[in-house]
Design a protein around this motif. Structure first.
Motif, short mmCIF file in Angstrom:
data_model
loop_
_atom_site.label_atom_id
_atom_site.label_comp_id
_atom_site.label_asym_id
_atom_site.label_seq_id
_atom_site.Cartn_x
_atom_site.Cartn_y
_atom_site.Cartn_z
N THR A 518 -5.32 -17.27 -2.03
CA THR A 518 -6.14 -16.71 -3.11
C THR A 518 -5.87 -17.48 -4.39
O THR A 518 -4.82 -18.11 -4.54
N ASP A 519 -6.81 -17.43 -5.31
CA ASP A 519 -6.60 -18.07 -6.60
C ASP A 519 -5.87 -17.10 -7.53
O ASP A 519 -5.49 -16.00 -7.13
N LYS A 520 -5.71 -17.50 -8.79
CA LYS A 520 -4.93 -16.70 -9.74
C LYS A 520 -5.56 -15.34 -10.00
O LYS A 520 -4.88 -14.40 -10.42
N ASP A 521 -6.86 -15.22 -9.73
CA ASP A 521 -7.55 -13.96 -9.98
C ASP A 521 -7.69 -13.12 -8.71
O ASP A 521 -8.34 -12.07 -8.73
N GLY A 522 -7.10 -13.58 -7.62
CA GLY A 522 -7.16 -12.82 -6.39
C GLY A 522 -8.36 -13.12 -5.51
O GLY A 522 -8.54 -12.50 -4.45
N ASN A 523 -9.19 -14.07 -5.94
CA ASN A 523 -10.34 -14.45 -5.11
C ASN A 523 -9.87 -15.23 -3.89
O ASN A 523 -9.03 -16.13 -4.01
N ILE A 524 -10.40 -14.92 -2.73
CA ILE A 524 -9.98 -15.57 -1.49
C ILE A 524 -10.59 -16.96 -1.40
O ILE A 524 -11.82 -17.12 -1.40
N LEU A 525 -9.73 -17.96 -1.35
CA LEU A 525 -10.17 -19.34 -1.20
C LEU A 525 -10.22 -19.74 0.28
O LEU A 525 -11.01 -20.60 0.67
N TYR A 526 -9.34 -19.14 1.07
CA TYR A 526 -9.27 -19.49 2.49
C TYR A 526 -8.71 -18.31 3.26
O TYR A 526 -7.81 -17.61 2.80
N GLU A 527 -9.28 -18.06 4.43
CA GLU A 527 -8.75 -17.05 5.33
C GLU A 527 -8.86 -17.60 6.75
O GLU A 527 -9.93 -18.04 7.18
N HIS A 528 -7.74 -17.61 7.45
CA HIS A 528 -7.70 -18.23 8.77
C HIS A 528 -8.51 -17.45 9.80
O HIS A 528 -8.48 -16.22 9.84
N GLU A 529 -9.24 -18.19 10.61
CA GLU A 529 -9.95 -17.61 11.74
C GLU A 529 -9.47 -18.28 13.01
O GLU A 529 -9.53 -19.50 13.13
N PRO A 530 -8.97 -17.50 13.98
CA PRO A 530 -8.45 -18.09 15.22
C PRO A 530 -9.53 -18.87 15.96
O PRO A 530 -10.71 -18.54 15.90
N GLU A 531 -9.09 -19.92 16.66
CA GLU A 531 -10.04 -20.74 17.41
C GLU A 531 -10.07 -20.34 18.88
O GLU A 531 -11.11 -20.12 19.47
N ASN A 532 -8.91 -20.30 19.52
CA ASN A 532 -8.81 -19.80 20.90
C ASN A 532 -9.77 -20.52 21.85
O ASN A 532 -10.54 -19.90 22.57
N GLU A 533 -9.71 -21.84 21.85
CA GLU A 533 -10.61 -22.65 22.67
C GLU A 533 -10.04 -22.82 24.08
O GLU A 533 -8.90 -23.22 24.25
N GLU A 534 -10.86 -22.54 25.09
CA GLU A 534 -10.39 -22.70 26.47
C GLU A 534 -10.41 -24.18 26.85
O GLU A 534 -11.45 -24.82 26.82
N VAL A 535 -9.24 -24.71 27.22
CA VAL A 535 -9.14 -26.12 27.61
C VAL A 535 -8.65 -26.26 29.05
O VAL A 535 -8.76 -27.33 29.64
N ILE A 536 -8.07 -25.20 29.59
CA ILE A 536 -7.67 -25.14 30.99
C ILE A 536 -8.15 -23.79 31.52
O ILE A 536 -8.10 -22.79 30.80
N SER A 537 -8.58 -23.74 32.76
CA SER A 537 -9.04 -22.46 33.29
C SER A 537 -7.86 -21.48 33.30
O SER A 537 -6.73 -21.87 33.60
N PRO A 538 -8.09 -20.23 32.94
CA PRO A 538 -7.00 -19.24 32.87
C PRO A 538 -6.20 -19.13 34.16
O PRO A 538 -4.97 -19.01 34.12
N ILE A 539 -6.88 -19.17 35.32
CA ILE A 539 -6.14 -19.02 36.57
C ILE A 539 -5.25 -20.23 36.83
O ILE A 539 -4.13 -20.10 37.35
N ASN A 540 -5.71 -21.42 36.43
CA ASN A 540 -4.86 -22.60 36.61
C ASN A 540 -3.66 -22.56 35.66
O ASN A 540 -2.56 -22.99 36.02
N ALA A 541 -3.88 -22.06 34.45
CA ALA A 541 -2.74 -21.90 33.54
C ALA A 541 -1.73 -20.94 34.13
O ALA A 541 -0.51 -21.17 34.05
N TYR A 542 -2.23 -19.87 34.74
CA TYR A 542 -1.33 -18.90 35.37
C TYR A 542 -0.55 -19.55 36.52
O TYR A 542 0.65 -19.29 36.69
N ARG A 543 -1.19 -20.40 37.29
CA ARG A 543 -0.50 -21.09 38.39
C ARG A 543 0.60 -22.01 37.85
O ARG A 543 1.68 -22.12 38.44
#
Length: 775
Positions: A518-543
């Motif tokens: 936030t800036d000096k007045d409390g205005n939000i300049l940035y707020e993180h948003e998760p990406e959570n991009e699938e790059v490996i299939s979940p079942i293969n990650a589990y294996r």
């Protein structure tokens, strides 16, 4: 209408000009006399001259307030202040309502007792100061009002070396206009936030913490008078520099406050004899806490907002760092590396579900060496990179049950290279078995098996997979990368993030240190948003997780085991023992540990009774950290994803699917989908073009001899997995092998529990061999 408005402005400016001329008449008697002589006489000044003078007066509209540098503050995930960033000016804004009345009164009493009576310039104070200074034969008293001081601090910062008539005219003119445009309340607030109090403190809030380690609203009367006394000469009256002078100045302020009715006689008497008790703030020492993380955050901020805004913009930065985990990381290193001559260590820990960095240790002493080994260090990862080979293989449909020769040295022809690639296992070790599957090769970190797997998968696929999972370093497409032989090396932060992708069931989040700005007045300049991009299939990650759990359960990472908590991980040691790693995770926390000498690659040998390998010192540090860091985390298990369809490279024989082996011709391989747990786990050895129909009670893998055979020692395969038993028999030359699948509760599934003839006997390689397997 325009003419009327213009005339009103001129009349207002004329009144202002007359006041300023009066101010000059008193403050600059001699120059004013010269002006009078020049313009005619003391009583007669040309109207045109006065008009020209008034027109030339500066207008407040043409001046912009100087941007006051404000201190940037960095907070932990729990909202605790962990660091501050400021350049020359360390300042934090507060409202006038936050400032105690005693401090406001003390400043007015000592700096401008007629503050509420004048309109920017105090003619009476100027006259009094002139007379007193003439009588003293030197400058003993000033006459600048608080408004004028604010002008010099906010609108036209004062050049201490030169005070010109033009400047004094400008100060006076702007002071009058400020009084026209702002209330006394607003002027006081701006002034008290702008003024310098010494010791690098700008504004009353930072001054309060600098001298008394408390917020401004907590100041008592003595402390308020002490700060007010600093304004005139901050260095001379600093209690850190000259306590006696500071005490005398504070008492002068108290006397002024009593004279002007701001305090009672009792308050004066109760305070005048008190000592000044300073309590130096630890604020500038905050960088002792998580210094490498704070530096990492600072660099990220500078990349986004620039140096000026970071060091003077008054940003509020809310981060992901967990103070408890940070202390656990520092303590873990200190508990294992106890000798000053020990190598350095780095730790990065993050939440695999979000990418939030929870702890970061980047070296031994930040003041001595600010290079961040955790985020900036690029070192060889050794066998850590086998996980990326495994991930690439499983994604391509290779089965973890696939086997290779585990013993070396082996030579591999590399396309484009004039010399073969020679590979041997760590410390030249070999194994009794002549075949080993990928599960056991991962558990024991077998270089020779993985070198062959790299060639089967393709180095380019390994590089791509590693980069997709979170390794940011550029990776060249040559085979040695799969064994950690990189040109540049990687950082613990990269490795931690890539392993978090596995722990997060194939979904990658970029490493995150900053949640909100936030800036000096409390205005939000940035707020993180998760990406959570699938790059490996979940079942293969589990294996992959299951195989990495085996590494901790019975392989090179056994020291990482945590009581009651599932752990998956992988060790890494370079050939010369100059870099050692362990990276592992629970369902909700990933951590990567590296140790080595930061200045160069130096063999570490034996340390505190342990040969330095990934499975010793780094794993011990990892365990010490995770044991503390996971105490407050919820108990979780690794859970098989609901969508459990996997791709598998198979070969079809006699209406049945078998795993493709390393010797299966590529043109015979097909990729099919199976439910995980229902996929084939046996191989078909292709030794002839046609195979007979299998008998109902037996699976005949090899039935017809190809030649007359020869006498050889029959391997013993009882208690071995089926695929390993099969390859041992084939490697020994036996081809007429019958597998009989009958349940046997005494051995694990897919395990051999009986063979005929018995192992160790001399038998012709054409002789039928019967092997019983628990299905």
């Amino acid at each position: 209408m325009y003419t009327d408005r213009k005339q009103r402005r001129q009349r207002k400016k004329a009144r202002k000009g007359i006041k300023i001329l009066s101010f000059l008449a008193v403050f600059f008697v001699i120059p004013f006399t010269m002006m009078a002589i020049l313009f005619g006489s003391f009583g007669f000044i040309s109207t045109n001259v006065i008009t020209d003078f008034l027109v030339a007066l500066p207008d407040l509209e043409n001046y912009s307030p100087q941007t006051m540098a404000l201190t940037t503050k960095i907070y932990s995930s729990e909202g605790n202040l962990i660091n501050i960033l400021h350049d020359v000016e360390n300042r934090e804004l507060v409202t006038l309502d936050q400032i105690p009345q005693d401090l406001i009164n003390a400043v007015i009493a000592i700096e401008d007792e007629r503050f509420y009576l004048h309109d920017g310039v105090d003619i009476k104070a100027i006259g009094r100061a002139f007379i007193n200074n003439m009588a003293a034969g030197g400058i003993t008293e000033g006459a600048s009002t608080i408004t004028q001081q604010m002008v010099t601090n906010v609108y036209i910062p004062e050049d201490k070396t030169t005070i010109t008539y033009d400047r004094k005219i400008t100060e006076a003119s702007l002071a009058y206009q400020i009084e026209d445009n702002y209330s006394k309340h607003e002027i006081l607030e701006m002034y008290l936030n702008a003024i310098y109090f010494g010791e690098g403190a700008y504004g009353v809030q930072v001054a309060s913490r600098t001298y008394f380690n408390k917020n401004v609203e907590e100041l008592n009367l003595s402390e308020a008078a002490t700060l007010a006394g600093l304004i005139q000469l901050p260095f001379n009256y600093s209690p850190y520099v000259d306590m006696e002078a500071s005490l005398a100045r504070r008492n002068t302020v108290l006397e002024k406050m009593l004279e002007q009715g701001y305090i009672t006689r009792k308050e004066y008497d109760d305070t005048i004899g008190l000592p000044i008790i300073t309590r130096a703030t630890d604020e500038d020492g905050l960088d002792i806490f998580a210094p490498y993380f704070a530096e990492y955050v600072k660099q990220e901020l500078i990349k986004e907002y620039g140096v000026e805004k970071v060091f003077g913009g008054g940003l509020r930065v809310y981060t992901t760092i967990d103070p408890e985990m940070q202390m656990a990381a520092e303590n873990a290193i200190n508990s294992i590396l106890t000798d000053p001559d020990d190598p350095s260590a780095a730790i990065v820990a993050m939440d695999p579900k979000t990418g939030h960095i929870k702890a970061m240790v980047g070296g031994e002493d930040f003041e001595e060496n600010k290079f961040n080994l955790a985020a900036q260090g690029r070192r060889q990862p050794g066998s850590t990179f086998k996980i990326f080979v495994l991930a690439a293989a499983i994604e391509e449909g290779f089965s973890p049950h696939m086997t290779f020769n585990p013993n070396g040295t082996i030579e591999i022809d590399v396309p484009g290279s004039t010399e073969p690639w020679e590979v041997e296992n760590y410390m030249g070790s070999n194994f009794a078995a002549s075949e080993m599957n990928l599960i056991d090769a991962t558990v024991s970190s077998v270089n020779v098996v993985y070198a062959q797997l790299i060639m089967a998968v393709g180095p380019e696929n390994v590089s791509r997979t590693a980069n997709e999972m979170g390794i940011e370093t550029y990776l060249e497409d040559y085979p040695a990368i799969g064994l950690g032989g990189l040109t540049i090396g990687v950082s613990p932060l990269e490795v931690c993030n890539a392993f978090s992708t596995i722990a997060n069931y194939g979904h990658k989040n970029n490493p995150t240190a900053i949640l909100k700005v936030t800036d000096k007045d409390g205005n939000i300049l940035y707020e993180h948003e998760p990406e959570n991009e699938e790059v490996i299939s979940p079942i293969n990650a589990y294996r992959i997780i299951e195989i990495m759990e085996e590494t901790v359960r019975r392989g090179t990472g056994t020291r990482a085991q945590l009581e009651g908590i599932p752990v998956a991980g992988k060790t890494g040691t370079t050939d010369f023992g100059d870099n050692a790693w362990f990276t592992g995770f629970t369902p909700n926390l990933t951590a990567s540990v590296w140790i080595g000498h930061p200045e160069s690659n130096i063999r570490m040998g034996t340390l505190h009774g342990h040969r330095v390998q990934g499975g010793t010192i780094p794993t011990m540090i990892w365990h010490a950290f995770m044991e503390e860091a996971t105490k407050e985390l919820p108990a979780e298990e690794f859970i098989k994803p609901a969508d459990d369809w996997i791709n598998l490279r198979v070969i079809e024989r006699n209406g049945r699917d078998y795993l493709a082996s390393r010797s299966t011709p590529e043109e015979q391989v097909v990729v099919k989908q199976f439910r995980y747990g229902e996929e084939p786990t046996q191989f078909a050895h292709i030794a002839k073009e046609e195979e007979k129909e299998e008998e109902p009670e037996e699976h005949v893998v090899h039935e017809e001899p190809q030649d007359q055979g020869h006498v050889s020692t029959l391997p013993g395969v009882i208690n071995l997995p089926w695929d390993q038993a099969n390859h041992l028999l084939v490697h020994a030359g036996y081809s007429n092998i019958h597998y009989i699948y009958e349940p046997n509760a005494d051995v694990p599934p897919n395990t051999v529990y009986r063979q005929e003839p018995a192992g160790g006997q001399q038998a012709n390689t054409n002789q039928a061999v019967r092997v019983w397997v628990n299905p």
